[in-house]
Design a protein around this motif. Structure first.
Motif, PDB file in Angstrom:
ATOM      1  N   ILE A  24       0.851  -1.186   0.000  1.00 50.08           N
ATOM      2  CA  ILE A  24       0.000   0.000   0.000  1.00 50.08           C
ATOM      3  C   ILE A  24       0.887   1.237   0.000  1.00 50.08           C
ATOM      4  CG2 ILE A  24      -1.800   1.271   1.220  1.00 50.08           C
ATOM      5  CD1 ILE A  24      -2.675  -1.434   0.047  1.00 50.08           C
ATOM      6  N   LYS A  25       0.690   2.095  -0.985  1.00 44.36           N
ATOM      7  CA  LYS A  25       1.564   3.245  -1.189  1.00 44.36           C
ATOM      8  C   LYS A  25       3.027   2.777  -1.172  1.00 44.36           C
ATOM      9  CE  LYS A  25      -1.619   6.747   0.542  1.00 44.36           C
ATOM     10  NZ  LYS A  25      -1.845   7.872   1.474  1.00 44.36           N
ATOM     11  N   PRO A  26       3.380   1.896  -2.087  1.00 41.53           N
ATOM     12  CA  PRO A  26       4.721   1.288  -2.065  1.00 41.53           C
ATOM     13  C   PRO A  26       5.838   2.303  -2.224  1.00 41.53           C
ATOM     14  CG  PRO A  26       3.581   0.781  -4.121  1.00 41.53           C
ATOM     15  CD  PRO A  26       2.573   1.420  -3.229  1.00 41.53           C
ATOM     16  N   CYS A  27       6.885   2.107  -1.440  1.00 42.12           N
ATOM     17  CA  CYS A  27       8.093   2.930  -1.515  1.00 42.12           C
ATOM     18  C   CYS A  27       9.289   2.015  -1.755  1.00 42.12           C
ATOM     19  CB  CYS A  27       8.307   3.718  -0.225  1.00 42.12           C
ATOM     20  SG  CYS A  27       7.132   5.053   0.001  1.00 42.12           S
ATOM     21  N   THR A  28      10.152   2.423  -2.669  1.00 40.56           N
ATOM     22  CA  THR A  28      11.333   1.641  -3.003  1.00 40.56           C
ATOM     23  C   THR A  28      12.576   2.310  -2.441  1.00 40.56           C
ATOM     24  OG1 THR A  28      10.331   0.778  -5.031  1.00 40.56           O
ATOM     25  CG2 THR A  28      12.728   0.710  -4.894  1.00 40.56           C
ATOM     26  N   ILE A  29      13.462   1.522  -1.852  1.00 35.78           N
ATOM     27  CA  ILE A  29      14.743   2.035  -1.354  1.00 35.78           C
ATOM     28  C   ILE A  29      15.682   2.181  -2.546  1.00 35.78           C
ATOM     29  CG2 ILE A  29      16.703   1.602   0.169  1.00 35.78           C
ATOM     30  CD1 ILE A  29      14.858  -0.037   1.928  1.00 35.78           C
ATOM     31  N   ALA A  30      16.147   3.380  -2.797  1.00 34.75           N
ATOM     32  CA  ALA A  30      16.983   3.640  -3.974  1.00 34.75           C
ATOM     33  C   ALA A  30      18.300   2.873  -3.928  1.00 34.75           C
ATOM     34  CB  ALA A  30      17.261   5.139  -4.101  1.00 34.75           C
ATOM     35  N   GLU A  31      18.761   2.536  -2.740  1.00 27.08           N
ATOM     36  CA  GLU A  31      20.065   1.894  -2.597  1.00 27.08           C
ATOM     37  C   GLU A  31      20.045   0.432  -3.043  1.00 27.08           C
ATOM     38  OE1 GLU A  31      24.044   2.147  -1.842  1.00 27.08           O
ATOM     39  OE2 GLU A  31      22.561   3.741  -1.705  1.00 27.08           O
ATOM     40  N   CYS A  32      18.966  -0.304  -2.704  1.00 25.56           N
ATOM     41  CA  CYS A  32      18.919  -1.745  -2.991  1.00 25.56           C
ATOM     42  C   CYS A  32      17.701  -2.155  -3.803  1.00 25.56           C
ATOM     43  CB  CYS A  32      18.958  -2.541  -1.697  1.00 25.56           C
ATOM     44  SG  CYS A  32      17.589  -2.166  -0.571  1.00 25.56           S
ATOM     45  N   GLU A  65      15.578   9.553   3.379  1.00 30.31           N
ATOM     46  CA  GLU A  65      15.924  10.329   2.191  1.00 30.31           C
ATOM     47  C   GLU A  65      16.093   9.440   0.963  1.00 30.31           C
ATOM     48  OE1 GLU A  65      19.293  12.782   2.711  1.00 30.31           O
ATOM     49  OE2 GLU A  65      18.250  14.265   3.929  1.00 30.31           O
ATOM     50  N   MET A  66      16.342   8.166   1.166  1.00 30.30           N
ATOM     51  CA  MET A  66      16.582   7.259   0.049  1.00 30.30           C
ATOM     52  C   MET A  66      15.325   6.529  -0.410  1.00 30.30           C
ATOM     53  SD  MET A  66      19.715   7.926  -0.231  1.00 30.30           S
ATOM     54  CE  MET A  66      20.244   6.739  -1.472  1.00 30.30           C
ATOM     55  N   LEU A  67      14.159   6.930   0.099  1.00 28.96           N
ATOM     56  CA  LEU A  67      12.896   6.312  -0.311  1.00 28.96           C
ATOM     57  C   LEU A  67      12.316   7.009  -1.531  1.00 28.96           C
ATOM     58  CD1 LEU A  67      11.116   5.685   3.115  1.00 28.96           C
ATOM     59  CD2 LEU A  67      12.313   4.034   1.684  1.00 28.96           C
ATOM     60  N   ARG A  68      11.741   6.238  -2.426  1.00 33.27           N
ATOM     61  CA  ARG A  68      11.094   6.772  -3.623  1.00 33.27           C
ATOM     62  C   ARG A  68       9.701   6.148  -3.749  1.00 33.27           C
ATOM     63  NH1 ARG A  68      15.071   9.042  -2.718  1.00 33.27           N
ATOM     64  NH2 ARG A  68      16.780   9.681  -4.102  1.00 33.27           N
ATOM     65  N   MET A  69       8.693   6.975  -3.952  1.00 33.35           N
ATOM     66  CA  MET A  69       7.356   6.462  -4.188  1.00 33.35           C
ATOM     67  C   MET A  69       7.331   5.702  -5.512  1.00 33.35           C
ATOM     68  SD  MET A  69       5.427   7.286  -1.621  1.00 33.35           S
ATOM     69  CE  MET A  69       3.815   6.996  -2.309  1.00 33.35           C
ATOM     70  N   ASP A  70       6.704   4.527  -5.504  1.00 32.34           N
ATOM     71  CA  ASP A  70       6.668   3.673  -6.697  1.00 32.34           C
ATOM     72  C   ASP A  70       5.237   3.583  -7.205  1.00 32.34           C
ATOM     73  OD1 ASP A  70       6.999   1.793  -8.664  1.00 32.34           O
ATOM     74  OD2 ASP A  70       8.377   0.548  -7.495  1.00 32.34           O
ATOM     75  N   LYS A  71       4.856   4.546  -8.043  1.00 35.41           N
ATOM     76  CA  LYS A  71       3.504   4.596  -8.584  1.00 35.41           C
ATOM     77  C   LYS A  71       3.226   3.412  -9.501  1.00 35.41           C
ATOM     78  CE  LYS A  71      -0.496   6.306  -9.828  1.00 35.41           C
ATOM     79  NZ  LYS A  71      -1.661   6.157  -8.925  1.00 35.41           N
ATOM     80  N   THR A  72       4.225   2.960 -10.226  1.00 35.09           N
ATOM     81  CA  THR A  72       4.039   1.821 -11.135  1.00 35.09           C
ATOM     82  C   THR A  72       3.662   0.562 -10.363  1.00 35.09           C
ATOM     83  OG1 THR A  72       5.644   2.745 -12.698  1.00 35.09           O
ATOM     84  CG2 THR A  72       5.129   0.408 -12.907  1.00 35.09           C
ATOM     85  N   MET A  73       4.377   0.298  -9.269  1.00 32.02           N
ATOM     86  CA  MET A  73       4.062  -0.878  -8.452  1.00 32.02           C
ATOM     87  C   MET A  73       2.664  -0.761  -7.854  1.00 32.02           C
ATOM     88  SD  MET A  73       4.748  -3.787  -7.165  1.00 32.02           S
ATOM     89  CE  MET A  73       6.487  -4.107  -7.444  1.00 32.02           C
ATOM     90  N   GLU A  74       2.288   0.436  -7.435  1.00 28.78           N
ATOM     91  CA  GLU A  74       0.954   0.640  -6.875  1.00 28.78           C
ATOM     92  C   GLU A  74      -0.125   0.305  -7.906  1.00 28.78           C
ATOM     93  OE1 GLU A  74      -1.015   4.068  -4.133  1.00 28.78           O
ATOM     94  OE2 GLU A  74      -0.335   4.724  -6.114  1.00 28.78           O
TER      95      GLU A  74
END
Length: 245
Positions: A24-32, A65-74
């Protein structure tokens, strides 16, 4: 005849490893590049600075700071799981109603939100600081960033006749440098050009272990993927750009 797939066959790709539910409201860690529910990973980062799946250190001070919202995954999750989007919207409406607060402004369903990183308390503090000192040009935006040390050497070709602009590409007066790990290859090239007073028409390549680095690669990315093969500090080499076309 088309083969039918069950939703449970995709569960390992669309579920959060923290709560075990659908993302739900997925966030991706930019590092991994591991993905979690926004609320789950934000709560996790309150007590830890490591990824809950691979245990890699996300950030030394502020992993959010390294989190990115992932609209595609949502979008993928909502399309695979029937009724999930409607249930989540109802839960959100119930949440705001229970707190007798105004509901957030509804966004047009056809409008895609911009892909941007989450704003943290640190970002808000920086904005306030910049607002108070907007007339001061002596900002230091990278003082709090993780630092990295590396060596810049002039690349020496072993082939005969490869002179070109070698006379211009001298060794830097100070080869060992320490700066923000978020500095990009493009920024390092500008630094070299300014220090050596190079012509704007002279383009540079930056190499690590003989491999040309992309202009958007950060020093942290280069160190994690290639620099660990060297003894610390890692060595980067610069040369005149070679056109292979």
């Amino acid at each position: 005849m088309k083969k039918a797939f069950l939703v449970r066959e995709f569960n390992r790709f669309i579920t959060c490893s923290i709560c075990g539910g659908y993302l739900i409201k997925p966030c991706t860690i930019a590092e991994c590049l591991h993905t979690f529910c926004k609320s789950c990973i934000v709560r996790h980062f309150e007590d830890s600075k490591h990824c809950p799946r691979c245990a890699i250190q996300v950030h030394e001070t502020n992993p959010s700071e390294m989190l990115r919202m992932d609209k595609t995954m949502e979008d993928v999750v909502f399309k695979l799981v029937p009724g999930l989007q409607e249930r989540e919207k109802q839960r959100e409406r119930d949440f705001w109603a229970s707190r007798e607060s105004e509901q957030p402004k509804q966004r047009d369903e056809t409008e895609s939100p911009p892909f941007k990183r989450l704003k943290t308390e640190r970002d808000e503090a920086k904005e306030d600081c910049n607002h108070l000192t907007k007339n001061n040009n002596e900002h230091d935006y990278h003082r709090d960033d993780p630092q990295i040390a590396f060596c810049l050497d002039c690349f020496q070709s072993s082939r005969d006749g490869d002179n070109n602009n070698d006379a211009l590409l001298k060794t830097l007066p100070r080869r060992f440098i320490r700066c923000s790990s978020r500095a990009t290859v493009g920024l390092i090239k500008k630094f070299i050009a300014r220090k050596l007073d190079l012509s704007k028409d002279l383009k540079l390549d930056l190499l690590c272990n003989g491999e040309i680095m992309g202009k958007d690669h950060t020093l942290e990315f280069i160190y994690r993927t290639r620099g660990k093969l060297q003894t610390y500090p890692m060595t980067l080499q610069y040369r005149e750009k070679i056109d292979f076309t």
